[in-house]
Design a protein around this motif. Structure first.
Motif, mmCIF file in Angstrom:
data_model
loop_
_atom_site.group_PDB
_atom_site.id
_atom_site.type_symbol
_atom_site.label_atom_id
_atom_site.label_comp_id
_atom_site.label_asym_id
_atom_site.label_seq_id
_atom_site.Cartn_x
_atom_site.Cartn_y
_atom_site.Cartn_z
ATOM 1 N N CYS A 1 -12.693 -21.375 -15.635
ATOM 2 C CA CYS A 1 -11.376 -21.715 -16.152
ATOM 3 C C CYS A 1 -10.329 -21.095 -15.224
ATOM 4 O O CYS A 1 -10.541 -19.991 -14.717
ATOM 5 N N PRO A 2 -9.217 -21.770 -14.985
ATOM 6 C CA PRO A 2 -8.176 -21.153 -14.166
ATOM 7 C C PRO A 2 -7.743 -19.785 -14.696
ATOM 8 O O PRO A 2 -7.396 -18.897 -13.916
ATOM 9 N N MET B 1 2.144 -5.474 -8.378
ATOM 10 C CA MET B 1 1.187 -6.031 -7.436
ATOM 11 C C MET B 1 1.564 -7.477 -7.124
ATOM 12 O O MET B 1 1.818 -8.270 -8.012
ATOM 13 N N SER B 2 1.592 -7.803 -5.860
ATOM 14 C CA SER B 2 1.907 -9.162 -5.440
ATOM 15 C C SER B 2 0.608 -9.896 -5.117
ATOM 16 O O SER B 2 -0.245 -9.384 -4.397
ATOM 17 N N VAL B 3 0.473 -11.099 -5.664
ATOM 18 C CA VAL B 3 -0.733 -11.896 -5.459
ATOM 19 C C VAL B 3 -0.377 -13.084 -4.569
ATOM 20 O O VAL B 3 0.513 -13.869 -4.903
ATOM 21 N N SER B 4 -1.068 -13.217 -3.450
ATOM 22 C CA SER B 4 -0.796 -14.304 -2.509
ATOM 23 C C SER B 4 -1.659 -15.523 -2.811
ATOM 24 O O SER B 4 -2.642 -15.444 -3.561
ATOM 25 N N ARG B 5 -1.300 -16.644 -2.193
ATOM 26 C CA ARG B 5 -2.119 -17.859 -2.310
ATOM 27 C C ARG B 5 -3.534 -17.582 -1.800
ATOM 28 O O ARG B 5 -4.499 -18.068 -2.362
ATOM 29 N N SER B 6 -3.621 -16.816 -0.743
ATOM 30 C CA SER B 6 -4.918 -16.470 -0.177
ATOM 31 C C SER B 6 -5.751 -15.646 -1.165
ATOM 32 O O SER B 6 -6.964 -15.861 -1.302
ATOM 33 N N ASP B 7 -5.100 -14.713 -1.872
ATOM 34 C CA ASP B 7 -5.790 -13.922 -2.894
ATOM 35 C C ASP B 7 -6.357 -14.835 -3.976
ATOM 36 O O ASP B 7 -7.494 -14.665 -4.421
ATOM 37 N N ILE B 8 -5.563 -15.806 -4.407
ATOM 38 C CA ILE B 8 -5.990 -16.729 -5.461
ATOM 39 C C ILE B 8 -7.140 -17.590 -4.967
ATOM 40 O O ILE B 8 -8.152 -17.750 -5.651
ATOM 41 N N GLU B 9 -7.006 -18.141 -3.762
ATOM 42 C CA GLU B 9 -8.072 -18.972 -3.188
ATOM 43 C C GLU B 9 -9.370 -18.182 -3.073
ATOM 44 O O GLU B 9 -10.437 -18.667 -3.474
ATOM 45 N N ASP B 10 -9.281 -16.973 -2.546
ATOM 46 C CA ASP B 10 -10.470 -16.135 -2.404
ATOM 47 C C ASP B 10 -11.123 -15.869 -3.758
ATOM 48 O O ASP B 10 -12.347 -15.887 -3.883
ATOM 49 N N GLU C 1 -1.749 -9.356 -19.987
ATOM 50 C CA GLU C 1 -1.590 -10.757 -20.368
ATOM 51 C C GLU C 1 -0.340 -11.396 -19.772
ATOM 52 O O GLU C 1 -0.392 -12.522 -19.278
ATOM 53 N N ALA C 2 0.768 -10.697 -19.809
ATOM 54 C CA ALA C 2 2.002 -11.267 -19.259
ATOM 55 C C ALA C 2 1.837 -11.581 -17.769
ATOM 56 O O ALA C 2 2.287 -12.624 -17.290
ATOM 57 N N ALA C 3 1.180 -10.682 -17.052
ATOM 58 C CA ALA C 3 1.004 -10.872 -15.611
ATOM 59 C C ALA C 3 0.065 -12.031 -15.311
ATOM 60 O O ALA C 3 0.347 -12.861 -14.435
ATOM 61 N N TRP C 4 -1.069 -12.141 -16.028
ATOM 62 C CA TRP C 4 -1.989 -13.238 -15.711
ATOM 63 C C TRP C 4 -1.413 -14.577 -16.136
ATOM 64 O O TRP C 4 -1.601 -15.585 -15.463
ATOM 65 N N ARG C 5 -0.681 -14.589 -17.247
ATOM 66 C CA ARG C 5 -0.055 -15.859 -17.660
ATOM 67 C C ARG C 5 0.992 -16.320 -16.631
ATOM 68 O O ARG C 5 1.115 -17.504 -16.362
ATOM 69 N N ALA C 6 1.694 -15.358 -16.043
ATOM 70 C CA ALA C 6 2.691 -15.695 -15.016
ATOM 71 C C ALA C 6 2.026 -16.265 -13.765
ATOM 72 O O ALA C 6 2.651 -17.036 -13.025
ATOM 73 N N LEU C 7 0.764 -15.919 -13.527
ATOM 74 C CA LEU C 7 0.029 -16.418 -12.357
ATOM 75 C C LEU C 7 -0.512 -17.840 -12.537
ATOM 76 O O LEU C 7 -0.878 -18.491 -11.558
ATOM 77 N N MET C 8 -0.584 -18.329 -13.766
ATOM 78 C CA MET C 8 -1.242 -19.606 -14.024
ATOM 79 C C MET C 8 -0.679 -20.784 -13.206
ATOM 80 O O MET C 8 -1.457 -21.574 -12.661
ATOM 81 N N LEU D 1 -7.143 -11.302 -11.374
ATOM 82 C CA LEU D 1 -6.127 -10.841 -10.429
ATOM 83 C C LEU D 1 -5.003 -10.032 -11.060
ATOM 84 O O LEU D 1 -4.235 -9.387 -10.342
ATOM 85 N N ALA D 2 -4.867 -10.075 -12.375
ATOM 86 C CA ALA D 2 -3.753 -9.390 -13.042
ATOM 87 C C ALA D 2 -4.271 -8.599 -14.240
ATOM 88 O O ALA D 2 -5.135 -9.075 -14.973
#
Length: 92
Positions: free
Chosen positions: A26-27, A1-10, A38-45, A34-35
């Motif tokens: 918390c961030p 799954m690809s997470v965009s800046r817009s996804d994060i902002e929303d 654990e590996a995926a959400w940590r990569a999004l930080m 969105l993920a």
């Protein structure tokens, strides 16, 4: 799954809308929403922090560390919290 800046902002804005006006998130709350693992959400930080910095520059959120407000350019490390800012829009 690809997470965009817009996804994060929303997601940041949605999570803040779901909490009391004086509450913070918390961030990692954003990344975990969105993920799946654990590996995926940590990569999004890093991306979550970048989006938080942009939202803070716009005044939509305030970034805090303890009781102090943190400048948007200084949030690359350390524990931070995200709160509604002066231009946070309540409506979707």
């Amino acid at each position: 799954m690809s997470v965009s800046r817009s996804d994060i902002e929303d997601c940041v804005l949605r999570l803040l809308r779901q909490r009391a006006a004086t509450s913070s998130i918390c961030p990692s709350d954003v990344a975990r929403a969105l993920a799946a693992d654990e590996a995926a959400w940590r990569a999004l930080m890093p991306a979550v922090r970048q989006v938080a910095s942009a939202l803070a520059r716009e005044g939509r959120i305030i970034v805090t560390q303890g009781s102090a407000t943190v400048h948007p350019d200084a949030i690359s490390h350390g524990p931070i919290r995200l709160r509604r800012g002066p231009t946070f829009e309540q409506a979707e």
